[in-house]
Structure formats: structure tokens, C-alpha cells
Scaffold this motif. Structure first.
Motif, mmCIF file in Angstrom:
data_model
loop_
_atom_site.group_PDB
_atom_site.id
_atom_site.type_symbol
_atom_site.label_atom_id
_atom_site.label_comp_id
_atom_site.label_asym_id
_atom_site.label_seq_id
_atom_site.Cartn_x
_atom_site.Cartn_y
_atom_site.Cartn_z
ATOM 1 N N VAL A 8 -57.125 -74.902 16.276
ATOM 2 C CA VAL A 8 -58.047 -75.345 17.327
ATOM 3 C C VAL A 8 -57.415 -76.571 17.987
ATOM 4 N N GLY A 9 -57.035 -76.432 19.243
ATOM 5 C CA GLY A 9 -56.381 -77.540 19.953
ATOM 6 C C GLY A 9 -54.942 -77.162 20.254
ATOM 7 N N ASN A 10 -54.694 -76.842 21.536
ATOM 8 C CA ASN A 10 -53.365 -76.374 21.945
ATOM 9 C C ASN A 10 -52.523 -77.559 22.427
ATOM 10 N N GLY A 11 -52.621 -78.685 21.704
ATOM 11 C CA GLY A 11 -51.948 -79.909 22.150
ATOM 12 C C GLY A 11 -50.656 -80.174 21.397
ATOM 13 N N MET A 12 -50.188 -81.406 21.514
ATOM 14 C CA MET A 12 -48.852 -81.736 21.008
ATOM 15 C C MET A 12 -48.761 -81.616 19.485
ATOM 16 N N PHE A 34 -56.564 -71.737 20.022
ATOM 17 C CA PHE A 34 -57.588 -71.984 21.046
ATOM 18 C C PHE A 34 -57.338 -73.342 21.695
ATOM 19 N N GLY A 35 -57.440 -73.386 23.010
ATOM 20 C CA GLY A 35 -57.289 -74.661 23.700
ATOM 21 C C GLY A 35 -58.303 -74.788 24.820
ATOM 22 N N SER A 36 -58.958 -75.933 24.929
ATOM 23 C CA SER A 36 -59.966 -76.123 25.992
ATOM 24 C C SER A 36 -59.324 -76.182 27.374
ATOM 25 N N HIS A 79 -60.809 -72.059 26.343
ATOM 26 C CA HIS A 79 -61.851 -71.777 25.353
ATOM 27 C C HIS A 79 -62.031 -72.995 24.453
ATOM 28 N N THR A 80 -63.258 -73.464 24.345
ATOM 29 C CA THR A 80 -63.545 -74.553 23.419
ATOM 30 C C THR A 80 -64.226 -73.974 22.186
ATOM 31 N N VAL A 81 -63.655 -74.240 21.021
ATOM 32 C CA VAL A 81 -64.279 -73.767 19.783
ATOM 33 C C VAL A 81 -65.510 -74.635 19.537
ATOM 34 N N THR A 108 -57.788 -81.398 17.413
ATOM 35 C CA THR A 108 -58.583 -81.514 18.646
ATOM 36 C C THR A 108 -58.312 -82.809 19.421
ATOM 37 N N GLY A 109 -57.356 -83.616 18.935
ATOM 38 C CA GLY A 109 -56.926 -84.800 19.693
ATOM 39 C C GLY A 109 -57.996 -85.869 19.829
ATOM 40 N N SER A 110 -57.969 -86.550 20.963
ATOM 41 C CA SER A 110 -58.909 -87.657 21.216
ATOM 42 C C SER A 110 -59.620 -87.456 22.527
ATOM 43 N N ALA A 245 -66.214 -83.945 17.218
ATOM 44 C CA ALA A 245 -67.497 -83.258 17.413
ATOM 45 C C ALA A 245 -67.579 -81.960 16.621
ATOM 46 N N LEU A 246 -66.533 -81.125 16.711
ATOM 47 C CA LEU A 246 -66.551 -79.823 16.047
ATOM 48 C C LEU A 246 -66.601 -79.995 14.520
ATOM 49 N N ALA A 247 -65.798 -80.904 14.009
ATOM 50 C CA ALA A 247 -65.763 -81.135 12.555
ATOM 51 C C ALA A 247 -67.122 -81.643 12.085
ATOM 52 N N GLY A 286 -52.514 -92.976 17.388
ATOM 53 C CA GLY A 286 -52.644 -92.679 18.821
ATOM 54 C C GLY A 286 -51.302 -92.497 19.491
ATOM 55 N N LEU A 287 -50.265 -92.252 18.703
ATOM 56 C CA LEU A 287 -48.927 -92.019 19.254
ATOM 57 C C LEU A 287 -48.357 -90.766 18.603
ATOM 58 N N VAL A 288 -47.414 -90.104 19.301
ATOM 59 C CA VAL A 288 -47.016 -88.781 18.797
ATOM 60 C C VAL A 288 -46.167 -88.772 17.538
ATOM 61 N N ALA A 289 -45.311 -89.759 17.348
ATOM 62 C CA ALA A 289 -44.382 -89.673 16.205
ATOM 63 C C ALA A 289 -45.122 -89.416 14.881
HETATM 64 C C1 LIG Z 1 -50.818 -90.827 29.895
HETATM 65 C C2 LIG Z 1 -50.478 -90.857 28.441
HETATM 66 C C3 LIG Z 1 -49.281 -91.442 28.035
HETATM 67 C C4 LIG Z 1 -48.955 -91.457 26.685
HETATM 68 N N1 LIG Z 1 -47.768 -92.034 26.328
HETATM 69 C C5 LIG Z 1 -47.409 -92.001 25.036
HETATM 70 C C6 LIG Z 1 -46.150 -92.521 24.623
HETATM 71 O O1 LIG Z 1 -45.383 -93.056 25.409
HETATM 72 N N2 LIG Z 1 -45.800 -92.424 23.325
HETATM 73 C C7 LIG Z 1 -46.611 -91.818 22.417
HETATM 74 O O2 LIG Z 1 -46.232 -91.733 21.256
HETATM 75 N N3 LIG Z 1 -47.833 -91.348 22.773
HETATM 76 C C8 LIG Z 1 -48.250 -91.412 24.051
HETATM 77 N N4 LIG Z 1 -49.462 -90.906 24.423
HETATM 78 C C9 LIG Z 1 -50.350 -90.370 23.368
HETATM 79 C C10 LIG Z 1 -49.981 -88.933 23.037
HETATM 80 O O3 LIG Z 1 -49.960 -88.146 24.185
HETATM 81 C C11 LIG Z 1 -50.987 -88.394 22.045
HETATM 82 O O4 LIG Z 1 -50.862 -89.161 20.857
HETATM 83 C C12 LIG Z 1 -50.797 -86.946 21.708
HETATM 84 O O5 LIG Z 1 -50.806 -86.133 22.842
HETATM 85 C C13 LIG Z 1 -51.910 -86.492 20.763
HETATM 86 O O6 LIG Z 1 -51.674 -85.172 20.378
HETATM 87 P P1 LIG Z 1 -52.840 -84.307 19.772
HETATM 88 O O7 LIG Z 1 -52.309 -82.932 19.638
HETATM 89 O O8 LIG Z 1 -53.434 -84.976 18.599
HETATM 90 O O9 LIG Z 1 -53.961 -84.312 20.877
HETATM 91 P P2 LIG Z 1 -53.919 -83.696 22.342
HETATM 92 O O10 LIG Z 1 -52.554 -83.706 22.895
HETATM 93 O O11 LIG Z 1 -54.994 -84.404 23.079
HETATM 94 O O12 LIG Z 1 -54.339 -82.202 22.106
HETATM 95 C C14 LIG Z 1 -55.620 -81.817 21.704
HETATM 96 C C15 LIG Z 1 -56.011 -80.599 22.507
HETATM 97 O O13 LIG Z 1 -57.104 -80.015 21.874
HETATM 98 C C16 LIG Z 1 -58.026 -79.559 22.843
HETATM 99 N N5 LIG Z 1 -59.342 -79.431 22.200
HETATM 100 C C17 LIG Z 1 -60.152 -80.428 21.757
HETATM 101 N N6 LIG Z 1 -61.257 -79.898 21.169
HETATM 102 C C18 LIG Z 1 -61.129 -78.580 21.245
HETATM 103 C C19 LIG Z 1 -61.941 -77.492 20.820
HETATM 104 N N7 LIG Z 1 -63.078 -77.702 20.195
HETATM 105 N N8 LIG Z 1 -61.524 -76.238 21.100
HETATM 106 C C20 LIG Z 1 -60.359 -76.007 21.714
HETATM 107 N N9 LIG Z 1 -59.543 -76.988 22.133
HETATM 108 C C21 LIG Z 1 -59.918 -78.240 21.906
HETATM 109 C C22 LIG Z 1 -57.971 -80.633 23.893
HETATM 110 O O14 LIG Z 1 -58.442 -80.165 25.119
HETATM 111 C C23 LIG Z 1 -56.459 -80.919 23.914
HETATM 112 O O15 LIG Z 1 -55.814 -80.073 24.821
HETATM 113 C C24 LIG Z 1 -49.838 -90.894 25.746
HETATM 114 C C25 LIG Z 1 -51.054 -90.330 26.149
HETATM 115 C C26 LIG Z 1 -51.382 -90.306 27.491
HETATM 116 C C27 LIG Z 1 -52.679 -89.697 27.914
#
Ligand SMILES: Cc1cc2nc3c(=O)[nH]c(=O)nc-3n(C[C@H](O)[C@H](O)[C@H](O)COP(=O)(O)OP(=O)(O)OC[C@H]3O[C@@H](n4cnc5c(N)ncnc54)[C@H](O)[C@@H]3O)c2cc1C
Ligand code: SF4
Length: 809
Positions: A8-12, A34-36, A79-81, A108-110, A245-247, A286-289
Motif C-alpha cells: 500500500v503506497g506506490n512511493g519511494m 496500490f497507490g493513491s 486507488h486509496t486503500v 503510506t508516507g506522510s 490513518a489506514l493503520a 523524513g529523508l529517503v536514505a
Molecule cells: C519537495 C520535496 C523535496 C524533498 N527533498 C528531499 C531530499 O533532498 N532528500 C531526502 O532524503 N528527502 C527529501 N524529501 C523527502 C522524501 O521525498 C521522502 O522522505 C520520501 O519520498 C518518503 O517516501 P515514502 O515512500 O515513505 O512516502 P511517499 O513517497 O510519500 O509515498 C507514499 C505514497 O503512498 C500513497 N498512499 C498513502 N496512503 C495510501 C493508501 N491508503 N492507499 C494507497 N496509497 C496511499 C501516497 O499517495 C504516496 O504516493 C523531499 C520531499 C519533498 C516533498
């Protein structure tokens, strides 16, 4: 039958975990994602680059649609789960789709935190989190002009920079007194602010927003102190909140984030969580590494590969604003139990601080030069013990050098991420070198994507290369003047000449700088080269100069300035001394000191007092702050000394009067000694003159600073006129061939003494060089006098709080 895994969450974070899993156990799972958002997985970090115009939307896609197909992944975007059935082990989306799982990953990220202010729902008030926000800002910039960003942290400043690039008038509102106060100390933060102000950003610090003004659309902000600022776009960048929220609705334990153990397991068996939504040992990152590290551990767990579990991460931050180099890692703040090593170079706008506790480096802040960042970060992560050699960490020390980058790389595990933006580990880079034959940073970038995004990890990638191949095996690629251009100094100067380019903007446009604003390395260099080639046509670009040169005084560590008036040849008079003494009393100067260059330094002067003090002194600027002629040190020579053979003071005064105010690639020091006893130490100066029987010896390329270098003898001459002729020719040749910031000592080592001698040997060549230097000298004006005379220039010395609100906002 394959087990079913649902993400759940098509993010990084989530997709990176799936990528790792596919490598470790390609056939183990049937995968559904699934990704919103209606997009394939994209690099959120690079939204700042999209906004700043450095990348397009397509450039930031990390896994395009075909990637999902190729790996037989069922993808549901948009699609949001909304529901998890823990008993039946199914999830359901807002669009009515249900999927079964054996293992479920919540990534699900932030959510961006929106301040609950009156008016926050007005049109034109947005966050900066996803492609939608980015598009909204780009759209707004087409119609509206005034943007206000609430939040002076990393995200806020990157948003502000992007909006500036979209030609908006941008103010950043920050509740704290300092920008990026969560990552930087006061000094670095102050330097950052100055740099960003130079780029056109405005700041409203210590401001607490009370209300968002406007009817349907936002028209401004009102602060708790009653003041207001106009705005037709407000970007809130005040922080993020784990999306739980989902959790929460599914009865999974949450705190700030979804609580996980070292194996990323939540309170419910078979359900895992990684990414910004997860909270591990009380920390939600709050950072990707760290998120990639979590993903790698979870992938191993799901693939049945042994892992020690996730142990938490030390994070580092780099601001992605062109022209501003800022790095912060670990614990940067001073505490009673910590000690710090600091290096501050106001001439170059560089600040470095390393924080040490119990002999170990626990944090670092770098500004202006972040080349040490990856090395220090590796030391922080490895818990390197530096007891007894704390200073060498920043300063180095002959005999016991600090550990090289490659040695520190050796201590990194293969899993550790080198490129945070693209999640490339040390192991992946080593593999690219060993198996695919990569032997330069560029080749590794093409092969693995490491350093392809923000570029902050370039030095670390280079260290991995050196570690694997040894220094001899690494291909050296021609380096450009800076990261903005592949062109070297000579090519740029040649183009300035041949294409008659007269402003930095023109150079950057015509020579296709990758970063249209330039950076802190190329901007001052271009300003110098343009002034050197076109002394009449080029108008000095004050904003490209470092703070000391802008304010014509040396900034000190407490933010006050030092004032050094010119004293030709180190000679003064009782009248001048009395005036200096009176002024020192009038301005309550805390310290009056003799300098090594035979003049008087008044230290501890407030910026706002500078113009008044210069007017009262009525003496020319000593340029103690500039890349220019500093002093001409002299001995008393034949005027008083028994051994003197020539008038050293007279010669020194002539030289200083002739070349004062001259812009040079780096500072220039001169000295004149009245006999070979050389009391004025002329043989460690850029240009040294030593009297001999019947004439003078001319010495060049000396340096008494960090890298001691004795001069080379250029020639012997007979008369004072010849000294002036050769010195003028020498200085102009250095001006025309030196790299910006290159002292004559380094320059001679680079181009060779023979080349300098050959260039100056013919009288007609010396005359031509003198003709060009004279033209430049004729145009130079005393900067102190100019500031005293021009109200507009004086205004820049008035403290912010005394300027009218209009001029601040
Ligand atoms: C402009 C910007 C610049 C940044 N610069 C840096 C940087 O320089 N260095 C760094 O380390 N970090 C940076 N970050 C932070 C970094 O992007 C995040 O830490 C990272 O993307 C988080 O990854 P994640 O997969 O946890 O969340 P996300 O990338 O937010 O992915 C979560 C995904 O889950 C989806 N989702 C949520 N709930 C549901 C659900 N119920 N059903 C389906 N899908 C759902 C969301 O829509 C989202 O697409 C930056 C962030 C932003 C916004
Ligand atoms: S250098 Fe020679 S002339 Fe000058 S002070 Fe020393 S001894 Fe005297």
C-alpha cells in the motif's frame, strides 16, 4: 503456488523494497501495489528540481509503467486503500477493489502539515508534497506574482527557490530566528540567509502567522505582531506527519507513526511498515536514505535472507538550492558535553563545524564547501574515534593525516546507501565497477543512477571508485570551472573575449550553464574574469562578491567588522595616528591591533558604523578584505638603516600607490627590502623587491601562509622605473592567466617560472601588459569614498529594523 504480497503506497520507500525483493527472490511472490496518486513511482525529492525548472515531470519517473508489467506486478494507481481485513487477510480500496495478501506492507508516507489557520482553505494556499502541488505552483506563477512560503526549513527554501525561478516575488516566513534551525547552527544559518538574499529571496523571521487574508483567494498573511504581507500564493512547508490513518482504523499500533520493530513488523503479524509512515525506536524519518535502508532490511526478511535487522540511521541533509552548498549531519548543536572544531573563512564564505563527544564525531555542519561532507558522514556513521587528533578531522595534519575517503568506504557495509536520492548502495557501485568496468564517476552515474539527482554524493562515489580501483585506476575526466559548466577557466575567458560577453548572465546563457543562476564558485569568478577582460564595459556585479568584498571590511566571528585604512609602505604620521586614536575612542573600538602588513586594524566595528567611521577617518581603504593588492611591507632602507643600499620605503610607497585597488585573481602581497638582509621578508611575498648594489632583485610567487613557498627570482633591474615596469607587467600577466582564487604561488607552480619569464622578457610585451593594467587602474575608485558619497550604497549598511517596512518586505 506463489505467496501474495500487497504494497500500500506506490512511493519511494515501498517500491524500493519491492525492487530489492525482486533481486533477492524474483519468483517468490505475486505482487500487487496500490497507490493513491495517478502516477507510476516517481522521485519525490526531485520535485524541487521540477519546480526550479531543472527537470521535467518525465525525468523524475523512477519506474515507468512498463517496469510493473515486466515484473508481473498488478498496479492500481488512483486507488486509496481504505480498509484492511486482518482475519481474511484482504485489503479494499475506495474504488471497490479487494485484494488478498499473505504479507502486507504499509508504505503510506506522510501528509504535509497544514497550519490550522483561519483562511487556510482559501484558493491559493497549498502544500509542497506531490506532483499536483508542483503543477499548482507552476500554474499560479503564470498569473500571480507574490508568493509567500511559510517555513524556512529545507522544503520551504527549495520551494522558494523554485518560485523565484518562476519569476515570482518570494518571501519566506519563518517562526524561528534562524533558517533551517533544525539542521544548522546560527553561523551557518546566517551565511545561508545572506546567500539566499543575494539570490533575491526575502525573509520575515520570528513571524508567527495568525490569519490568512483574502476573499475567495488568498491576498496576504497577518502575523501575531499585527504586521502583514501581501501574497497571492501561499505555500505551507511547515513539516510532515506520518500518514497513519489506514493503520489506525485497522487497529494496528501507532504512536506518531506506525510502530515497527527492527524487522519492520507492526503489532499485527504479517503486516509490515516502512517509509515515512513508520516509527522505529521512536523515530519517524523524513529523508529517503533511512527509508531505503528499511526497505532493504524488509526485502531480506521477506526473501528469507538472514539480516541483523534495521538499527536506525544517522541522517544527513543537503539543501538542493543552486549556488548554495549546505550540508548537515548528526547532532550539530553545541551541548555541555560536546566540543567542536570550527573553521570559518569569510573571504570564501566557508564555514565548517564538527561536533565531538567522548572522542567521537557525532555531527557536522558545512557551508560553502561541502566536499568533506561524505567523509565526515561516513565517520559519524562508523563512530570513528578521533581522540587526540580532533583538529586533523577538518584541518589535516602532516604526518598523521585524517583517514582518507577510501579508507572510510572500506568500513561501510555493502548495504549502506551512497546515493540517497536514487537509493544506490555501496555494493551496487562496487558491482558496477567490478562487473561492468565503470571507471569514472560519470560512468557509474550512467550505469547505476548514483549521483544523477542532486549530485551531493559525487565525492562519496569518487571515494568508492578509489577504494575499488586505487587512485591510478580512476579515469580523470576534465573538470569544468564548477558544476554549472563543463568548460574550464581558459575556455570561458576565451569565450568572454571572442564573443564580447560583458555580464555573468550573458556568459551563463550563451555558454549554456546547466544552472542559470550559477553557483557560489562560478559567480565571483565570472565577475572577476569579466572585469579583467572588459574593465570599461563590465559593471561590477556586487551581488556576486563574497560578504567581505561587498561590505569592504572583514567580517569577524561575532558578526562585527574590522577596518584597516591604507598606510602606504607601512609609513604613517603623528597626525594620522592621532585621528585613528580619536576615532577608536569615538566608536568605542574594542581592539586596536598592528597587522603583519604594517598597518593598524580597528576590530569589533558594527556594520552600521562602517560608513561613518570611514568618513571620519578620511583615509583610503586598505583592501584588507579583498582579492586585490593588500600591503607593501617595507624596511626603512637607506633612509635610516646603516646597511641600506636603496630607498626601500620610497619604492614601496610608489608600488602601493600605483597598484592599490587593483582586482587580482587572489590577494597579492608585496614587500621591499633595502638590502639582501631582507628585513621586510620580500622573498615570501607574491612580488618581492630586494635592493642590491646598483639595483634591485625582483622576486615572484612567494607565500607565507598555510603553504609556505619561497619566491623565484624573476630578474635584476637597475632603476625604480624598471621596478614599476616589471611589477606592472607581472601583475597584469598574472591577472590575465591566473584562475580566480589562485595565489601567485600556485599559479607559478601550475604554469611554470619559464613561461612567466618568457612572457615578460620582451620590452614591447611588458609595455603592452602595462598599457592594459594602466587602463584598469585608471578606472578604479576608492570604495569607502563611493559608499560615503552615495546614499543608495550607504543604505545597505542600515540595520534591517531601521529600514522602512517597504524596503524590507
Ligand atoms: C519537495 C520535496 C523535496 C524533498 N527533498 C528531499 C531530499 O533532498 N532528500 C531526502 O532524503 N528527502 C527529501 N524529501 C523527502 C522524501 O521525498 C521522502 O522522505 C520520501 O519520498 C518518503 O517516501 P515514502 O515512500 O515513505 O512516502 P511517499 O513517497 O510519500 O509515498 C507514499 C505514497 O503512498 C500513497 N498512499 C498513502 N496512503 C495510501 C493508501 N491508503 N492507499 C494507497 N496509497 C496511499 C501516497 O499517495 C504516496 O504516493 C523531499 C520531499 C519533498 C516533498
Ligand atoms: S633589509 Fe637591509 S636596509 Fe632594510 S632594514 Fe634590513 S638591514 Fe636595513
Amino acid at each position: 503456488m506463489k505467496k501474495k504480497i500487497v504494497l500500500v503506497g506506490n512511493g519511494m520507500a515501498g517500491v524500493s523494497c519491492i525492487e530489492q525483493l525482486l533481486k533477492l527472490a524474483p519468483n517468490r511472490y505475486e505482487i500487487t501495489i496500490f497507490g493513491s496518486e495517478p502516477h507510476p513511482n516517481y522521485n519525490r525529492i526531485l520535485l524541487s528540481s521540477v519546480l526550479a525548472g531543472d527537470a521535467g515531470m518525465n525525468d523524475i519517473v523512477m519506474n515507468d509503467w512498463s517496469w510493473y508489467e515486466e515484473h508481473n506486478i498488478t498496479l492500481h494507481t488512483g486507488h486509496t486503500v481504505t480498509h484492511i481485513d486482518k482475519e481474511r487477510k484482504t485489503v479494499r480500496t475506495d474504488m471497490g477493489i479487494t485484494a488478498e495478501y499473505d504479507e502486507l506492507i504499509l508504505a503510506t508516507g506522510s501528509l504535509p502539515f497544514m497550519l490550522p489557520l483561519p483562511g487556510a482553505d482559501k484558493e491559493g494556499v497549498i502544500a509542497f508534497r506531490d506532483i499536483k502541488d508542483c503543477k499548482a505552483m507552476m500554474e499560479a506563477a503564470k498569473t500571480y506574482k507574490k508568493a509567500v512560503v511559510i517555513g524556512g526549513g529545507l522544503l520551504g527554501l527549495e520551494a522558494a527557490r523554485g518560485l523565484l525561478n518562476l519569476h515570482m516575488d518570494v518571501s519566506v516566513v519563518h517562526i524561528n530566528e534562524y533558517l533551517m534551525n533544525l539542521q544548522l547552527d546560527r553561523t551557518a544559518s546566517h551565511m545561508l540567509q545572506l546567500e539566499l538574499e543575494k539570490q533575491g529571496m526575502k525573509f520575515l523571521l520570528k513571524k508567527n502567522t495568525e490569519t490568512i487574508l483574502g476573499k475567495k483567494r488568498v491576498s496576504g498573511l497577518r502575523f501575531t505582531d499585527g504586521s502583514e504581507v501581501e501574497a497571492d500564493l501561499v505555500v505551507m512547508a511547515v513539516g510532515i506527519r506520518p500518514n497513519v490513518a489506514l493503520a489506525k482504523s485497522s487497529g494496528i499500533a501507532i504512536n506518531r507513526g506506525i510502530v515497527v520493530n527492527d524487522y519492520l513488523e507492526t503489532s499485527v503479524p504479517g503486516i509490515y511498515s516502512i517509509g515515512e509512515c513508520a516509527e522505529h525506536r521512536g523515530v519517524a524519518y523524513g529523508l529517503v536514505a533511512p527509508l531505503y535502508e528499511q526497505g532493504a532490511v524488509l526485502a531480506k526478511r521477506l526473501a528469507g535472507v538472514e539480516t541483523a535487522g534495521y538499527q536506525g540511521s544517522v541522517v544527513s541533509t543537503k539543501l538542493k538550492v543552486s549556488g548554495v552548498d549546505v550540508f548537515s549531519a548528526g547532532e550539530y548543536a553545541d551541548k555541555p558535553e560536546t566540543r567542536a572544531v570550527r573553521v570559518q573563512d569569510d573571504f570564501e564564505g566557508i564555514y565548517k563545524k564538527v561536533v565531538i563527544r567522548d572522542g567521537k564525531i557525532i555531527g557536522a555542519v558545512l557551508f560553502g564547501d561541502i566536499s568533506d561532507g561524505s567523509r565526515l558522514f561516513a565517520m559519524i556513521r562508523n563512530g570513528e574515534d578521533v581522540t587526540g587528533k580532533e583538529k586533523t578531522v577538518l584541518l589535516g595534519e602532516s604526518g598523521t593525516p585524517a583517514k582518507s575517503g577510501a579508507e572510510l568506504i572500506a568500513a561501510m557495509s555493502d548495504d549502506e546507501v551512497v546515493c540517497g536520492c536514487n537509493g544506490v548502495s555501496k555494493g551496487a557501485i562496487v558491482q558496477a565497477i567490478q562487473e561492468k568496468g565503470c571507471s569514472s564517476v560519470g560512468e557509474i552515474k550512467a550505469c547505476t543512477k548514483a549521483s544523477a539527482s542532486c549530485g551531493g554524493c559525487k565525492p562519496l562515489v569518487a571515494d568508492v571508485l578509489t577504494y575499488v580501483l586505487g587512485a591510478e585506476g580512476v579515469k580523470t575526466v576534465k573538470e569544468g570551472m564548477c558544476g554549472c559548466t563543463p568548460l574550464g577557466r581558459d575556455e570561458v575567458v576565451e569565450s568572454i573575449r571572442s564573443m564580447r560577453l560583458t555580464t555573468s548572465k550573458e556568459v551563463m546563457n550563451v555558454l549554456e550553464w546547466s544552472n542559470p543562476e550559477g553557483c557560489s564558485k562560478c559567480r565571483p569568478a565570472l565577475n572577476y574574469y569579466l572585469g579583467m577582460v572588459w574593465p570599461e564595459e563590465h559593471a561590477d556585479e556586487r551581488e556576486s562578491r563574497f560578504v567581505n568584498e561587498r561590505n569592504h571590511a572583514n567580517i569577524q566571528k561575532d558578526g562585527t567588522y574590522s577596518v584597516v585604512p591604507r598606510m602606504y609602505g607601512g609609513v604613517t604620521t603623528p597626525k594620522d595616528l592621532k585621528r585613528i586614536a580619536e576615532i577608536a575612542e569615538k566608536y568605542e573600538v574594542p581592539l586596536v591591533k598592528m597587522t603583519g602588513g604594517q598597518r593598524i586594524d580597528l576590530l569589533g566595528i558594527k556594520k552600521e558604523d562602517l560608513p561613518g567611521m570611514w568618513a571620519d577617518l578620511d583615509m583610503p581603504s586598505g583592501y584588507a578584505y579583498g582579492k586585490s593588492l593588500r600591503t607593501v611591507k617595507t624596511c626603512v632602507g637607506s633612509t635610516f638603516c646603516r646597511f641600506g643600499t636603496q630607498d626601500a620605503m620610497g619604492m614601496g610607497i610608489q608600488l602601493e600607490k600605483k597598484f592599490e585597488r587593483l582586482n587580482t585573481p587572489a590577494k597579492v602581497k608585496m614587500a621591499v627590502s633595502g638590502c639582501p638582509r631582507n628585513c621586510a621578508e620580500a622573498t615570501i611575498k607574491d612580488f618581492g623587491v630586494v635592493a642590491i648594489d646598483g639595483g634591485w632583485e625582483l622576486h615572484i610567487g612567494g607565500n607565507g601562509g598555510t603553504k609556505l613557498r619561497g619566491t623565484d627570482l624573476l630578474c635584476k633591474v637597475k632603476t625604480e622605473e624598471e621596478v614599476l615596469e616589471w611589477s606592472g607587467a607581472f601583475l597584469q600577466y598574472y591577472r590575465e592567466t591566473g584562475k580566480y582564487n589562485e595565489r601567485t604561488a600556485e599559479w607559478i607552480e601550475r604554469i611554470g617560472l619559464e613561461q612567466v619569464k618568457a612572457a615578460l622578457a620582451a620590452k614591447e610585451d611588458r609595455d603592452a601588459l602595462n598599457g592594459r593594467i594602466d587602463k584598469t587602474l585608471d578606472l578604479m575608485k576608492d570604495p569607502w569614498k563611493e559608499i560615503i558619497e552615495q546614499q543608495e550604497l550607504r543604505q545597505t549598511f542600515v540595520p534591517m529594523e531601521e529600514q522602512s517596512a517597504e524596503s524590507i518586505i
